[in-house]
Structure formats: C-alpha cells, structure tokens
Design a protein around this motif. Structure first.
Motif, mmCIF file in Angstrom:
data_model
loop_
_atom_site.group_PDB
_atom_site.id
_atom_site.type_symbol
_atom_site.label_atom_id
_atom_site.label_comp_id
_atom_site.label_asym_id
_atom_site.label_seq_id
_atom_site.Cartn_x
_atom_site.Cartn_y
_atom_site.Cartn_z
ATOM 1 N N ARG A 85 -2.645 -16.883 -5.838
ATOM 2 C CA ARG A 85 -3.440 -15.767 -5.335
ATOM 3 C C ARG A 85 -3.626 -14.776 -6.473
ATOM 4 N NH1 ARG A 85 0.740 -14.471 -0.630
ATOM 5 N NH2 ARG A 85 2.026 -14.663 -2.508
ATOM 6 N N ARG A 106 -11.548 -20.464 -9.723
ATOM 7 C CA ARG A 106 -11.935 -21.200 -8.520
ATOM 8 C C ARG A 106 -11.878 -22.699 -8.780
ATOM 9 N NH1 ARG A 106 -11.513 -20.755 -4.200
ATOM 10 N NH2 ARG A 106 -13.487 -21.562 -3.417
ATOM 11 N N ARG A 111 -7.007 -18.855 -5.330
ATOM 12 C CA ARG A 111 -7.655 -17.955 -4.385
ATOM 13 C C ARG A 111 -7.851 -16.604 -5.067
ATOM 14 N NH1 ARG A 111 -3.759 -17.625 0.324
ATOM 15 N NH2 ARG A 111 -5.424 -16.320 1.166
ATOM 16 N N GLU A 132 -12.334 -14.227 -1.909
ATOM 17 C CA GLU A 132 -12.310 -14.285 -0.452
ATOM 18 C C GLU A 132 -12.200 -12.893 0.155
ATOM 19 O OE1 GLU A 132 -8.117 -15.563 1.102
ATOM 20 O OE2 GLU A 132 -8.661 -16.841 -0.597
#
Ligand SMILES: [Zn+2]
Ligand SMILES: [Zn+2]
Length: 314
Positions: free
Chosen positions: A151, A169, A174, A196
């Motif tokens: 993340r 990506r 993420r 996101e």
C-alpha cells in the motif's frame, strides 16, 4: 537559454557551437524535459550552480553519427571514491551534474560524457521519452527504496508521480494519492493514474500505508506521511530540496518507521528503468513548449499548473 544569475529569468542567447572533449558526444537536442530541480536552481534554492548555465538534464538528442541518446542528471563521476567503488556512484564526492555543474539541454546543441548517456527505448517519441530521464529515473529509484510496500502513498502528482504510479500499478501495488488541499484537478489526475483513493495531504486514507513517497518539496509532509504509515513503514523523500521539516512527536517514528532521502541516480538505475518502461508500458503525458518559452514552462511548473511533465521542443 542561459541562466546568468539565480533568481533571474533565463535569457535567449546565441552560444558558440560546443566542442566535445575526449569521451564526450555532441548531440543535436530534440527535446528536454523540465524538472523541478531546474526550478530550484533558477530560484536559488540549490547553491552555486555553474554560471552562466544552460539548465536542463532530461535531454533526448541525436549524436553527430545519428544515434538517439538520453542525457540524465548524473553527468560525470570520478569512478574512484569510496562511493563509486561500492556501487553508489549517485553519492560520488566529485560528481558533476548536467544542467547544474555542466551545461545542459535547454539548447539546440549539447555535449555529454558518452559513458553516462542512455539509449532511448524504441517506441517512445523524443517528447515522450524526455521525462523518463529524471522524473522517471528518480521516481524509479524512490520506488525501489520504498521496498516491497503493498500500500503506497504518493504525495504530489507531478511528472515523477505520474510515471511512478504506472510502474507501481504494474507491480501490483495499491496506490493512495495525496494532493494540495483544494487541487481538484490533481486529485482527479491521481485517480486516473490508478489510485484507489485520493485526497488532500492532511487527510487520513481509508487504511494504513506501508510506504509513502514525497515528491512535493514541502517539509510538513514528512510528519504528515509518518502519520498515515503502518508499523515498519518508510517515508521516502524524493526531491533534491525541501522546506524545513517541522519537529514532531517521537511516537510518529516509533515502531520502526523510517525516513530516508533519495539522491541522484546510478547508471544501473537508468539501465533497469529504461528496460522496464516499455514493458509496463509507461506512457508519459507531456505539455510541450518551444525552447524560447522555457521561462513560461518554469513559471507554470512553479504554480503547479503542469499536468504530467513539461517538455521543451527544439
Ligand atoms: Zn566517486
Ligand atoms: Zn531532475
């Protein structure tokens, strides 16, 4: 375009044709991307550039014998100091940098040490390739130093982040984007690039992050980024200059969080990234300016108005 003194606009000038020294090539410059570092040099935030100076360190040009080469920020190293001999030429004691210690690419012609130039991957136009040479390269190094974070937060959606986001990506990470409060265009850009979630730099994302890369030259973002990291997370400061970092409570760093900077590039970074870019494939979004409008391009970058990367076309 020449910088005579810091904190002055560049001046359009006729310069003598540069003669390559031994080991150098002469390039007819086709495109040179504009980097935030150029802005720090012009604005006097980086000390003691060569003066007068031709700025620019993301050069795509054609050699006298017809090869297309890219010239990056790292222009020369001594090859002998303890950093060079331990695989860390980015930290060389005697390093010389393109468009800072050496004349760069805001020009029709440039010379460069051939050992530090890169072949440009086929499939990229000159204009699209130019931002790979610093925004891409330094971004790539920053991503490597962020470790295998799943993340990942990105602070500042300029030229570098728009490339790093694509690579990250591609690697299955993420993404969470942080932009200047109120900058709705940047927030949308971050979402288009695959984040996101995207929000203002002071906001809490929906979950903790494993690493954050700060591209914006704003010291306040360091404690802000620490505040959104999970235990053991890393904050990577990707810029060459940043405003002072305010003091913050030790508990933000506690639990093995790290803060580190990224300095320059090695030729190995360049080889790796330029091999990876066509596989992703990284697509750069560029805003094109004629060479004579370099001051305009720098002004727009200073105001945060460039979407993707600004590139000068010769
Ligand atoms: Zn060295
Ligand atoms: Zn740069």
């Amino acid at each position: 375009m020449v910088l005579d003194r810091q904190r002055q606009p560049l001046r359009l000038a006729d310069l003598p044709v540069p003669e390559p020294a031994s080991g150098q090539v002469r390039l007819r410059v086709r495109a040179c991307a504009v980097c935030r570092t150029d802005l720090h040099i012009v604005d006097g935030e980086l000390p003691q550039p060569k003066l007068p100076l031709v700025p620019g360190h993301q050069i795509v040009g054609e050699t006298d014998d017809g090869r297309r080469l890219g010239v990056p920020w790292l222009g020369w190293t001594d090859g002998r100091c303890r950093y060079c001999t331990s695989g860390r030429e980015n930290l060389c004691d005697q390093a010389r940098f393109t468009g800072y210690d050496l004349d760069g690419g805001y020009a029709e012609l440039a010379v460069a040490d051939e050992r530090f130039c890169f072949p440009i991957p086929e499939g990229y136009s000159d204009l699209q390739a130019a931002p790979l040479l610093c925004a891409g390269l330094i971004g790539y190094r920053s991503l490597r130093l962020a470790g295998d974070a799943e993340r990942l937060g990105l602070y500042g959606f300029g030229a570098s982040a728009h490339i790093v986001a694509q690579v990250a990506r591609h690697e299955g990470r993420r993404l969470f984007g942080f932009v200047r409060p109120g900058d709705e265009a940047a927030r949308r850009f971050a979402l288009e690039l695959g984040c996101e979630w995207a929000g203002a730099s002071g906001e809490q994302p929906p979950e903790e992050l494993d690493a954050a890369i700060i591209f914006a030259p704003v010291g306040e973002l360091v404690p802000a980024a620490l505040g959104v990291l999970a235990k053991g997370g890393t904050v990577v400061c990707a810029g060459i200059h940043m405003s002072d970092i305010p003091s913050f409570p030790y508990e933000l760093l506690w639990e093995e969080r790290l803060i580190r900077s990224v300095a320059n590039l090695t030729r190995c970074d360049g080889d790796e990234f330029l091999a990876l870019a066509p596989q992703v494939p990284v697509r750069t979004e560029v805003e094109v300016f004629p060479l004579e409008q370099a001051n305009e391009a720098l002004d727009r970058l200073r105001r945060g108005e460039i979407r993707g990367a600004a590139v000068l076309q010769m």
